[in-house]
Design a protein around this motif. Structure first.
Motif, PDB file in Angstrom:
ATOM      1  N   GLY A   1       0.770  -1.234   0.000  1.00  0.00           N
ATOM      2  CA  GLY A   1       0.000   0.000   0.000  1.00  0.00           C
ATOM      3  C   GLY A   1       0.802   1.286   0.000  1.00  0.00           C
ATOM      4  N   VAL A   2       2.128   1.207  -0.133  1.00  0.00           N
ATOM      5  CA  VAL A   2       2.942   2.428  -0.162  1.00  0.00           C
ATOM      6  C   VAL A   2       3.728   2.488  -1.471  1.00  0.00           C
ATOM      7  N   PRO A   3       4.147   3.686  -1.894  1.00  0.00           N
ATOM      8  CA  PRO A   3       4.782   3.843  -3.207  1.00  0.00           C
ATOM      9  C   PRO A   3       6.253   3.442  -3.226  1.00  0.00           C
ATOM     10  N   ARG A   4       6.721   3.156  -4.420  1.00  0.00           N
ATOM     11  CA  ARG A   4       8.125   2.769  -4.620  1.00  0.00           C
ATOM     12  C   ARG A   4       9.085   3.873  -4.215  1.00  0.00           C
ATOM     13  N   ALA A   5       8.598   5.104  -4.155  1.00  0.00           N
ATOM     14  CA  ALA A   5       9.465   6.237  -3.800  1.00  0.00           C
ATOM     15  C   ALA A   5      10.101   6.068  -2.434  1.00  0.00           C
ATOM     16  N   LEU A   6       9.497   5.287  -1.535  1.00  0.00           N
ATOM     17  CA  LEU A   6      10.054   5.133  -0.191  1.00  0.00           C
ATOM     18  C   LEU A   6      11.357   4.346  -0.184  1.00  0.00           C
ATOM     19  N   GLY A   7      11.779   3.850  -1.331  1.00  0.00           N
ATOM     20  CA  GLY A   7      13.082   3.182  -1.443  1.00  0.00           C
ATOM     21  C   GLY A   7      14.126   4.037  -2.120  1.00  0.00           C
ATOM     22  N   THR A   8      13.869   5.330  -2.252  1.00  0.00           N
ATOM     23  CA  THR A   8      14.789   6.213  -2.979  1.00  0.00           C
ATOM     24  C   THR A   8      16.172   6.263  -2.332  1.00  0.00           C
ATOM     25  N   THR A   9      16.241   6.337  -1.019  1.00  0.00           N
ATOM     26  CA  THR A   9      17.540   6.399  -0.338  1.00  0.00           C
ATOM     27  C   THR A   9      18.383   5.186  -0.668  1.00  0.00           C
ATOM     28  N   ILE A  10      17.781   4.002  -0.644  1.00  0.00           N
ATOM     29  CA  ILE A  10      18.503   2.777  -0.969  1.00  0.00           C
ATOM     30  C   ILE A  10      18.926   2.777  -2.430  1.00  0.00           C
ATOM     31  N   ALA A  11      18.016   3.194  -3.320  1.00  0.00           N
ATOM     32  CA  ALA A  11      18.333   3.201  -4.748  1.00  0.00           C
ATOM     33  C   ALA A  11      19.511   4.126  -5.047  1.00  0.00           C
ATOM     34  N   GLU A  12      19.476   5.336  -4.495  1.00  0.00           N
ATOM     35  CA  GLU A  12      20.553   6.292  -4.772  1.00  0.00           C
ATOM     36  C   GLU A  12      21.886   5.793  -4.223  1.00  0.00           C
ATOM     37  N   GLU A  13      21.860   5.155  -3.060  1.00  0.00           N
ATOM     38  CA  GLU A  13      23.104   4.636  -2.495  1.00  0.00           C
ATOM     39  C   GLU A  13      23.689   3.539  -3.372  1.00  0.00           C
ATOM     40  N   LEU A  14      22.865   2.602  -3.800  1.00  0.00           N
ATOM     41  CA  LEU A  14      23.377   1.502  -4.620  1.00  0.00           C
ATOM     42  C   LEU A  14      23.895   1.995  -5.971  1.00  0.00           C
ATOM     43  N   VAL A  15      23.194   2.940  -6.574  1.00  0.00           N
ATOM     44  CA  VAL A  15      23.665   3.478  -7.856  1.00  0.00           C
ATOM     45  C   VAL A  15      25.019   4.161  -7.678  1.00  0.00           C
ATOM     46  N   SER A  16      25.190   4.864  -6.558  1.00  0.00           N
ATOM     47  CA  SER A  16      26.473   5.531  -6.310  1.00  0.00           C
ATOM     48  C   SER A  16      27.605   4.527  -6.145  1.00  0.00           C
ATOM     49  N   ARG A  17      27.249   3.266  -5.862  1.00  0.00           N
ATOM     50  CA  ARG A  17      28.237   2.193  -5.707  1.00  0.00           C
ATOM     51  C   ARG A  17      28.380   1.346  -6.963  1.00  0.00           C
ATOM     52  N   GLY A  18      27.714   1.767  -8.050  1.00  0.00           N
ATOM     53  CA  GLY A  18      27.923   1.082  -9.322  1.00  0.00           C
ATOM     54  C   GLY A  18      26.852   0.120  -9.753  1.00  0.00           C
ATOM     55  N   TYR A  19      25.716   0.087  -9.055  1.00  0.00           N
ATOM     56  CA  TYR A  19      24.625  -0.812  -9.426  1.00  0.00           C
ATOM     57  C   TYR A  19      23.590  -0.088 -10.291  1.00  0.00           C
ATOM     58  N   VAL A  20      22.780  -0.864 -10.994  1.00  0.00           N
ATOM     59  CA  VAL A  20      21.546  -0.368 -11.596  1.00  0.00           C
ATOM     60  C   VAL A  20      20.410  -0.843 -10.703  1.00  0.00           C
ATOM     61  N   VAL A  21      19.500   0.039 -10.345  1.00  0.00           N
ATOM     62  CA  VAL A  21      18.409  -0.295  -9.427  1.00  0.00           C
ATOM     63  C   VAL A  21      17.078  -0.066 -10.132  1.00  0.00           C
ATOM     64  N   VAL A  22      16.169  -1.012  -9.960  1.00  0.00           N
ATOM     65  CA  VAL A  22      14.832  -0.906 -10.537  1.00  0.00           C
ATOM     66  C   VAL A  22      13.823  -0.937  -9.393  1.00  0.00           C
ATOM     67  N   THR A  23      13.102   0.167  -9.193  1.00  0.00           N
ATOM     68  CA  THR A  23      12.065   0.229  -8.169  1.00  0.00           C
ATOM     69  C   THR A  23      10.710   0.042  -8.832  1.00  0.00           C
TER      70      THR A  23
END
Length: 349
Positions: A85-107
């Protein structure tokens, strides 16, 4: 969805961009404009009164549609799914951190559970039936199917295709950044259960994390993966909902999963955290509390008493370390023993 309707999904792909490209593109909003209006107009999480938070003004640290940096080859992929019941946006902190470490993230969002804005501004509302074990079963099944559809789309994208439903142009070089032979998944609450259950039925997922999601429909009816366990790396990250730490020693469904899993596994717990401590709420709720003076006890109910900055930093550190180890075979000592840097995180043996 009925048999005569096509199920639509919205995802966001977070990826490293070419140097300087971010400066030439608009900054991505935290929520799309029309869905932000929806969330501003309702009570959210039981603590944000309607009209008190301007969600449309929030921004991420990402640029929209910037050319991908494909010069350094393909990168491991991590999927993220939010709680029920909550939006994918609540994982933004995790997504930005992983991308900064070289990953591609799909929320990913799950249509019908939460208001979702599709291209063109159309908002599909939530259509949730009354809460019941059957509703939970239906949601888990749909989420697993959603995940497998996203995996299919990523495979097509990596092979040079365009999986966009309407054939819109994608950022240049995006497909060439995806290493679909190394895919992990992290989810919060129902998203964490979804990660484990999808791993049970789809071996394209190599590893996963469940953040505080109980693995049962009722006390006697567990999600199938809780009874079978997994043979690939998996990490449980729990809080203390209701004041009692959720671990494989206190939650029977977690205990069944942990006992039956033969792959690498860890169980981490933060007794001073609460359910939404594993989401962006941990990062922005304290500031909103300072400005809006939330009801007494609301903050502690949602994110506990753990230090907000320390909690956010530890989630970033442990999630990154886990995927470094499980997807890239990089040893990370932080996964082996308690860390002096994050003393609030307990290892449950």
């Amino acid at each position: 969805m009925g048999a005569d309707r096509v199920r639509e999904l919205m995802i966001s792909v977070w990826y490293p961009v070419q140097k300087g490209a971010q400066d030439r593109q608009p900054v991505a909003p935290y929520l799309r404009p029309n869905v932000a209006k929806v969330f501003t107009g309702v009570d959210a999480l039981g603590v944000f009164e309607a009209g008190t938070v301007d969600w449309a003004a929030a921004r991420t640290n990402a640029a929209e549609s910037a050319p991908a940096d494909a010069r350094h080859g393909r990168r491991p992929v991590v999927l993220y799914s939010p709680g029920f019941g909550v939006p994918r946006a609540l994982g933004t902190t995790i997504a930005e951190e992983l991308v900064s470490r070289g990953y591609v993230v799909v929320t990913m969002d799950h249509t019908g559970e939460t208001p979702i804005e599709f291209p063109g501004g159309r908002v599909e509302p939530a259509r949730l039936p009354q809460q019941s074990p059957e509703r939970t079963k239906t949601a888990v099944k749909a989420r697993v199917q959603d995940t497998r559809l996203v995996l299919d789309a990523l495979t097509a994208l990596a092979r040079g295709g365009n999986p966009d439903a309407e054939g819109r142009a994608l950022p240049p070089g995006l497909g060439r950044t995806l290493d679909t032979s190394e895919i992990g998944m992290v989810g919060h609450s129902a998203g964490g259960v979804q990660a484990a259950e999808t791993m049970r039925v789809d071996r394209r997922l190599d590893s996963g994390i469940n953040m505080d999601g109980t693995m049962k429909y009722t006390d006697d009816d567990y999600v199938p993966v809780a009874r079978t366990g997994l043979d690939r790396p998996f990490m449980l990250m729990g809080s203390a909902p209701g004041g009692e730490p959720q671990t494989h020693r206190t939650n029977p469904s977690w205990g069944s999963f942990y006992t039956n899993s033969t792959g690498w596994k860890r169980d981490l717990n933060v007794p001073t955290a609460r359910h939404y401590s594993y989401t962006d709420v941990q990062a922005f709720l304290p500031e909103i509390d300072e400005r809006n003076d939330l009801p007494e006890g609301a903050r502690e109910k949602i994110i506990g008493t753990v230090d907000p900055e320390a909690m956010t930093a530890s989630v970033r550190a442990y999630v990154t370390a886990f995927f470094d180890a499980s997807l890239q075979d990089r040893r990370r000592p932080i996964l082996d023993r308690p860390s002096k840097r994050y003393p609030h995180v307990r290892f449950v043996r």
